[in-house]
Design a protein around this motif. Structure first.
Motif, PDB file in Angstrom:
ATOM      1  N   SER A 169       0.946   3.935  -3.110  1.00 46.74           N
ATOM      2  CA  SER A 169       0.414   5.345  -2.588  1.00 46.74           C
ATOM      3  C   SER A 169       1.362   6.362  -2.718  1.00 46.74           C
ATOM      4  O   SER A 169       1.132   7.625  -2.489  1.00 46.74           O
ATOM      5  N   ARG A 227       0.813  -1.319  -0.085  1.00 45.78           N
ATOM      6  CA  ARG A 227       0.069   0.103   0.047  1.00 45.78           C
ATOM      7  C   ARG A 227       0.841   1.277  -0.040  1.00 45.78           C
ATOM      8  O   ARG A 227       0.672   2.179  -0.688  1.00 45.78           O
ATOM      9  N   HIS A 228       1.839   1.293   0.722  1.00 50.67           N
ATOM     10  CA  HIS A 228       2.873   2.310   0.810  1.00 50.67           C
ATOM     11  C   HIS A 228       3.535   2.556  -0.647  1.00 50.67           C
ATOM     12  O   HIS A 228       3.665   3.923  -0.985  1.00 50.67           O
TER      13      HIS A 228
END
Length: 607
Positions: A294, A290-291
């Motif tokens: 993102s 997710r990081h």
């Protein structure tokens, strides 16, 4: 400590005068072993004391940073406090380093023929009993997998019935090569990834690279060497069982009402669940992903940048993952053979989904480097690194907008643009490959100056002095040469359809081309994963030594110690029982497959 202890004499106990020293051959084996254990224990305690100093320094820096963020600028006292901090005894570890260096030199003279690197590695090795039970479990699992592999190769390569398939079965085999091989390719890639992670963790541990500290992870959040080997072997067994059952279906050794597409579907569900469970480990992996995706809206850490770099080498498995999810969720595996292929056409022909998936990891790393440049207020190395991924994106865009330019028929077709488009793509291909190679050697690994790499100039003793993983400098030069060759294969995976066009130019027949193309498309991503594995080993070695991209606020790194947690020690008896149950399940599975094969062969019409 008030004063350092005297160095260890090469032939006797510490503290003996020159007249009282004994030659090394006069000491008994018991005395030498006792001295080795005593010095090793003292050395480990010194390293733990050094770790304590680093912990104090790191904690104070974090406290001061938190304080300065909460007060007005006139009340910030970081510089003043840091000057006072460096004068405190519980922060500085220079005396500990001096004592440890003397112990290393004395130990090297006494036991290692003066080789300090060997002495340093020997001093840090903890003498433990070998975990024979774990080794037996891994060996038995590998034996089961080897038995399944031999069985599968016999059915597919030696058994002559494969050459006498009926036309309907030959059509089913063609569908398998086109639409179901990507699922097995994904499973094999994930299996290889587990084995490569085990190898990299083993090399980091042997070189005393504290990868948990550098990645800011805990033991329970990542797989260790043993856990990775177990998981990889389990996945390999599942892949071989699924392929074996599928081959039995192709050879008409299973009941006709069993749909062969159910086997890759079940395999995909089992493989993905094994990666995401237990939940704590799976949540950490999903959080890192997710990081990465993102970027640039979240800060970049060494762990997230490392995951982003690994994803750039997994473009083929990423496409296979999306295809497999479409294949399973749409229940395409249950359709009749003529109706299959919707997900394949949707991914490669009807949309730009495949080029977007190829470009997504590169774009994320590009944005991550822009975020690093913004946070650190430094152009180097973030912006040149971003340019590296921009050149790779150019190769992807060329491949998406001109899908046939890699074929020689492109320039011969009527109405096609001039040949300069092919030349432009070739320039982008070579430029991106050479740029990434130079960056690997000079920036990510810090092995050679970039001027020497770019001009192919060889200078004696040009390799960096500090080496940890390999003792021989020839190994580093071998890795550099392998990276140059394999980088071209990685860049080739960024152009959609390049392998198919190459075989089309060769004028091969349709059926052999499909088999050979699928074989190469299985091998090329795996070779790239191997290249990424040794890249990761040297990348973290350089980060340990030089703090290459400034992710750490301190240059000192605590020494890595292999420690056994209390939780694992408490569940040891249960783990053995679970291992027996699992191994018994493997044996029952093999027996069931053997009985099924024997029964179906008796009812085969050919016999």
């Amino acid at each position: 400590p008030a004063a350092p202890p005297p160095p260890i004499p090469s032939g006797g106990a510490a503290g003996a005068s020159d007249g009282d020293r004994k030659p090394s051959h006069l000491f008994s084996v018991h005395d030498r072993s006792s001295l080795r254990r005593a010095v090793s224990q003292l050395y480990r305690e010194l390293q733990q004391l050094r770790n304590f100093c680093i912990l104090n320094y790191t904690g104070f820096i974090k406290i001061v940073k938190k304080h300065d963020k909460s007060v007005p600028p006139r009340l910030r006292r970081k510089n003043e406090l840091m000057d006072r901090l460096n004068q405190l005894a519980f922060i500085s570890h220079e005396g500990v380093d001096r004592i440890a260096a003397e112990l290393e030199s004395g130990f090297a003279e006494a036991f290692c023929d003066g080789n300090v690197q060997v002495a340093r590695a020997d001093l840090l090795v903890r003498r433990e009993r070998s975990k024979l039970w774990h080794q037996f479990g891994i060996g038995l699992r590998l034996g089961v997998a080897a038995t399944l592999a031999v069985w599968l190769l016999w059915d597919l390569c030696i058994d002559t019935r494969v050459l006498d398939l009926r036309p309907a079965r030959q059509a089913r085999l063609q569908i398998f090569l086109e639409y179901e091989v990507p699922i097995y390719r994904l499973a094999l890639s994930l299996t290889l990834g587990c084995y490569l992670w085990a190898a990299t963790c083993y090399l980091w541990s042997r070189a005393r690279v504290n990868y948990l500290f550098l990645f800011e992870l805990r033991d329970v959040e990542v797989l260790g060497v043993y856990e990775s080997l177990i998981l990889g072997t389990q996945q390999l067994t599942l892949v071989l069982v699924s392929l074996l059952l599928f081959s039995k279906s192709i050879l008409s050794e299973l009941p006709p009402h069993i749909n062969a597409g159910i086997f890759p579907a079940v395999l995909f569900l089992l493989i993905t669940s094994s990666l995401l469970l237990p939940r704590k480990r799976g949540s950490r992996l999903l959080e890192a992903l997710r990081h990465v995706f993102s970027a640039p809206f979240v800060p970049v850490t060494l762990w997230t940048s490392f995951i982003g770099d690994v994803l750039t080498s997994l473009v083929k498995p990423l496409i296979d993952l999306v295809y497999s999810a479409c294949y399973i969720l749409t229940l395409e595996f249950a359709y009749p053979d003529p109706q299959q292929g919707r997900c394949h056409d949707l991914l490669w022909k009807q949309t730009l989904a495949a080029p977007i998936l190829i470009a997504l990891p590169l774009l994320c790393r590009f944005l991550q480097n822009l975020r690093v440049a913004h946070d650190t207020h430094k152009r180097v190395p973030a912006l040149p690194n971003a340019l590296k991924y921009a050149t790779a994106l150019l190769v992807v865009f060329f491949g998406a907008l001109h899908p046939s330019f890699t074929s020689s028929a492109y320039t011969r077709a009527e109405g096609s643009p001039a040949a300069w488009i092919q030349v432009g793509w070739l320039v982008a291909y070579l430029g991106s490959t050479l740029y990434t190679f130079v960056w690997d050697v000079s920036m990510d690994w810090r092995l050679l100056p970039w001027q020497d790499v770019a001009t192919c100039r060889y200078r004696e003793h040009a390799l960096r002095e500090k080496t940890m993983v390999f003792r021989s400098r020839r190994a580093y030069y071998g890795v550099i040469a392998a990276d140059l060759v394999l980088r071209f294969g990685w860049t080739a995976t960024l152009a959609p359809g390049i392998i198919t066009n190459l075989f089309a130019d060769a004028g091969m027949a349709a059926s052999p081309t499909v088999v050979l193309t699928q074989t190469i498309q299985v091998l090329v991503p795996m070779i790239e994963m191997v290249r990424r594995a040794f890249w990761a080993v040297l990348r973290l070695e350089a980060e340990h030594l030089y703090n290459t991209e400034g992710f750490r606020r301190i240059n000192d790194i605590p020494m890595h110690f292999d420690r056994k947690s209390k939780e694992k020690a408490d569940v040891e008896p249960k783990t053995r029982m679970q291992l027996l149950i699992e191994l018994g399940t493997y044996l029952l599975l093999l027996g069931a497959l053997a009985i099924l094969s024997a029964l179906t062969r008796q009812r085969s019409p050919e016999e």
